[in-house]
Design a protein around this motif. Structure first.
Motif, mmCIF file in Angstrom:
data_model
loop_
_atom_site.group_PDB
_atom_site.id
_atom_site.type_symbol
_atom_site.label_atom_id
_atom_site.label_comp_id
_atom_site.label_asym_id
_atom_site.label_seq_id
_atom_site.Cartn_x
_atom_site.Cartn_y
_atom_site.Cartn_z
ATOM 1 N N GLY A 14 0.796 -1.222 0.000
ATOM 2 C CA GLY A 14 0.000 0.000 0.000
ATOM 3 C C GLY A 14 0.829 1.273 0.000
ATOM 4 O O GLY A 14 0.291 2.365 -0.218
ATOM 5 N N ASP A 15 2.131 1.160 0.257
ATOM 6 C CA ASP A 15 3.006 2.330 0.281
ATOM 7 C C ASP A 15 3.588 2.658 -1.085
ATOM 8 O O ASP A 15 4.314 3.652 -1.224
ATOM 9 C CB ASP A 15 4.154 2.124 1.271
ATOM 10 N N LEU A 16 3.311 1.831 -2.090
ATOM 11 C CA LEU A 16 3.861 2.040 -3.429
ATOM 12 C C LEU A 16 2.748 2.419 -4.392
ATOM 13 O O LEU A 16 1.614 1.949 -4.269
ATOM 14 C CB LEU A 16 4.570 0.768 -3.919
ATOM 15 N N LEU A 17 3.071 3.243 -5.353
ATOM 16 C CA LEU A 17 2.096 3.672 -6.346
ATOM 17 C C LEU A 17 2.784 3.908 -7.676
ATOM 18 O O LEU A 17 4.010 3.984 -7.764
ATOM 19 C CB LEU A 17 1.358 4.933 -5.882
ATOM 20 N N VAL A 18 1.964 3.999 -8.739
ATOM 21 C CA VAL A 18 2.452 4.283 -10.085
ATOM 22 C C VAL A 18 1.856 5.610 -10.519
ATOM 23 O O VAL A 18 0.639 5.810 -10.459
ATOM 24 C CB VAL A 18 2.051 3.169 -11.076
ATOM 25 N N THR A 19 2.708 6.535 -10.944
ATOM 26 C CA THR A 19 2.245 7.854 -11.351
ATOM 27 C C THR A 19 1.527 7.793 -12.686
ATOM 28 O O THR A 19 1.549 6.779 -13.384
ATOM 29 C CB THR A 19 3.428 8.825 -11.443
ATOM 30 N N LEU A 21 5.619 6.069 -13.811
ATOM 31 C CA LEU A 21 6.778 5.932 -12.942
ATOM 32 C C LEU A 21 6.374 5.298 -11.617
ATOM 33 O O LEU A 21 5.278 5.536 -11.101
ATOM 34 C CB LEU A 21 7.419 7.303 -12.682
ATOM 35 N N ASN A 22 7.266 4.495 -11.053
ATOM 36 C CA ASN A 22 7.014 3.834 -9.776
ATOM 37 C C ASN A 22 7.552 4.712 -8.645
ATOM 38 O O ASN A 22 8.728 5.080 -8.639
ATOM 39 C CB ASN A 22 7.683 2.463 -9.744
ATOM 40 N N ARG A 23 6.697 5.024 -7.711
ATOM 41 C CA ARG A 23 7.049 5.896 -6.596
ATOM 42 C C ARG A 23 6.483 5.331 -5.301
ATOM 43 O O ARG A 23 5.532 4.546 -5.305
ATOM 44 C CB ARG A 23 6.484 7.306 -6.823
ATOM 45 N N GLU A 24 7.111 5.725 -4.182
ATOM 46 C CA GLU A 24 6.543 5.416 -2.888
ATOM 47 C C GLU A 24 5.715 6.615 -2.431
ATOM 48 O O GLU A 24 5.975 7.754 -2.839
ATOM 49 C CB GLU A 24 7.641 5.091 -1.866
ATOM 50 N N LYS A 25 4.714 6.375 -1.597
ATOM 51 C CA LYS A 25 3.881 7.462 -1.098
ATOM 52 C C LYS A 25 4.711 8.409 -0.233
ATOM 53 O O LYS A 25 5.737 8.028 0.335
ATOM 54 C CB LYS A 25 2.713 6.893 -0.291
ATOM 55 N N LYS A 26 4.272 9.634 -0.140
ATOM 56 C CA LYS A 26 4.982 10.635 0.635
ATOM 57 C C LYS A 26 5.085 10.198 2.092
ATOM 58 O O LYS A 26 4.091 9.868 2.733
ATOM 59 C CB LYS A 26 4.255 11.970 0.535
ATOM 60 N N GLY A 27 6.302 10.176 2.603
ATOM 61 C CA GLY A 27 6.534 9.782 3.990
ATOM 62 C C GLY A 27 6.662 8.298 4.217
ATOM 63 O O GLY A 27 6.930 7.860 5.340
ATOM 64 N N ALA A 28 6.495 7.468 3.163
ATOM 65 C CA ALA A 28 6.590 6.012 3.321
ATOM 66 C C ALA A 28 8.032 5.603 3.578
ATOM 67 O O ALA A 28 8.977 6.194 3.038
ATOM 68 C CB ALA A 28 6.065 5.315 2.073
ATOM 69 N N THR A 29 8.215 4.597 4.418
ATOM 70 C CA THR A 29 9.549 4.089 4.746
ATOM 71 C C THR A 29 9.581 2.581 4.557
ATOM 72 O O THR A 29 8.553 1.906 4.701
ATOM 73 C CB THR A 29 9.925 4.416 6.203
ATOM 74 N N PRO A 30 10.741 2.010 4.234
ATOM 75 C CA PRO A 30 10.855 0.548 4.151
ATOM 76 C C PRO A 30 10.767 -0.072 5.539
ATOM 77 O O PRO A 30 11.422 0.389 6.477
ATOM 78 C CB PRO A 30 12.243 0.348 3.531
ATOM 79 N N VAL A 31 9.961 -1.100 5.696
ATOM 80 C CA VAL A 31 9.736 -1.698 7.023
ATOM 81 C C VAL A 31 9.843 -3.217 7.014
ATOM 82 O O VAL A 31 9.779 -3.846 8.075
ATOM 83 C CB VAL A 31 8.349 -1.294 7.573
ATOM 84 N N LEU A 32 9.966 -3.849 5.832
ATOM 85 C CA LEU A 32 9.950 -5.306 5.753
ATOM 86 C C LEU A 32 11.371 -5.825 5.537
ATOM 87 O O LEU A 32 11.948 -5.658 4.464
ATOM 88 C CB LEU A 32 9.037 -5.762 4.607
#
Length: 314
Positions: free
Chosen positions: A77-82, A86-97
């Motif tokens: 849910g933290d990843l999106l496609v513009t 382009l593949n981007r992470e949501k604003k403020g998203a951090t890697p956690v896994l």
């Protein structure tokens, strides 16, 4: 005026290195071997960047503009496609896994393995159920639908369990196909082996990519492909696969009304193959059209099947 040396340098092709994930321990993802994984740069925002550095857990680490974290460490849910693709992470998203918080990296298959139910339905004949959308099935196996794939598996399953000679070494590869007394141990259920073979044949996935997707060793992938190649050749090579003349004529599409005697539509195709070390074999398989070593084949389709295939591609 530009010198000859400068001209050569000006037109010299520059090859960029492959991206790789900077997360330590078990993550060895590289863009060169897996095009499904996306690689994300460290954010410009100082506060979010500091959070990334804490999550990544690398001592004395200073990321550069080329440093990347692969998409497997982000929640879906933290990843999106513009809108531009382009593949981007949501604003403020951090890697956690990560491996150290007991997160097991997914294999990113389009199908999931599921244990067979205690009371299996008539459609399920294997120890594991292979599922996916019809679009995925067509792309990865070239079967029209999931039902077509499962129907083919039902036809070959009895022979796969009793007559298959597995390629494990030089001795096994020269064994007679009628010798079914040899013990057989496999890393994958036979239906998954068939899926792996079709994915390699249809999409041309690299052996290392398949090894990662199915969670097996690279050598096991190579042996599975060799085993199924020999098995299907022996099983299907002697079968009459064509439709009777009267059936073809009875189901002739209206597009062929001007050609009522049409029985088959022929075409040629080429499949990329590994370049042989023998110069003689290279001359036999090299394709001037593809500029590569290929296997050539002539394919015939019934008019009805051809029209159905065209409709599915639209």
């Amino acid at each position: 005026m530009m010198s000859g040396k400068e001209k050569r340098l000006a037109f010299q092709r520059v090859r960029k290195s492959a991206l790789h994930c900077c997360v330590p321990l078990l993550c060895t993802n590289k863009s060169r071997y897996n095009r499904e994984i996306r690689f994300h740069s460290f954010p410009i925002d100082a506060e979010v960047k500091a959070q990334w550095l804490i999550k990544v857990c690398r001592d004395n680490f200073s990321p550069t503009t080329n440093t990347r974290v692969c998409s497997r460490h982000f929640r879906p849910g933290d990843l999106l496609v513009t809108a531009g693709g382009l593949n981007r992470e949501k604003k403020g998203a951090t890697p956690v896994l990560f491996a150290w918080n007991n997160y097991e990296l997914p294999r990113r298959n389009v199908w999931e393995r599921r244990p067979r139910a205690e009371s299996p339905t008539p459609d399920l004949t294997a120890e594991y159920e292979v599922e996916g959308s019809d679009e995925d099935i067509r792309f990865y196996t070239r079967f029209a639908t999931y039902k077509h794939f499962l129907a083919f598996w039902k036809l070959v399953e009895p022979a796969a369990n009793t007559k298959m000679v597995r390629i494990t070494n030089a001795k096994a590869s020269s064994a007679s196909s009628s010798d079914s007394s040899q013990p057989s141990t496999t890393k994958l259920p036979p239906i998954d082996e068939l899926l792996l073979f079709l994915m390699h044949l249809s999409v041309g996935l690299h052996l290392r990519d398949l090894a990662e997707r199915f969670g097996i060793h690279l050598t096991t992938v190579s042996r599975n492909i060799s085993t199924w190649t020999h098995f299907l050749y022996q099983l299907l090579g002697s079968k009459r696969l064509w439709i009777p003349r009267e059936v073809v004529k009875a189901h002739l599409p209206p597009e062929f009304s001007a050609f009522p005697d049409t029985q088959v539509v022929l075409d040629c195709t080429e499949v990329f193959c590994q370049t042989p070390s023998s110069l003689l074999l290279q001359s036999e398989v090299f394709s001037t059209y593809k500029s590569h070593a290929t296997f050539k084949a002539m394919i015939g389709m019934a008019p009805l099947h051809l029209c159905l295939a065209c409709m599915q591609d639209l």
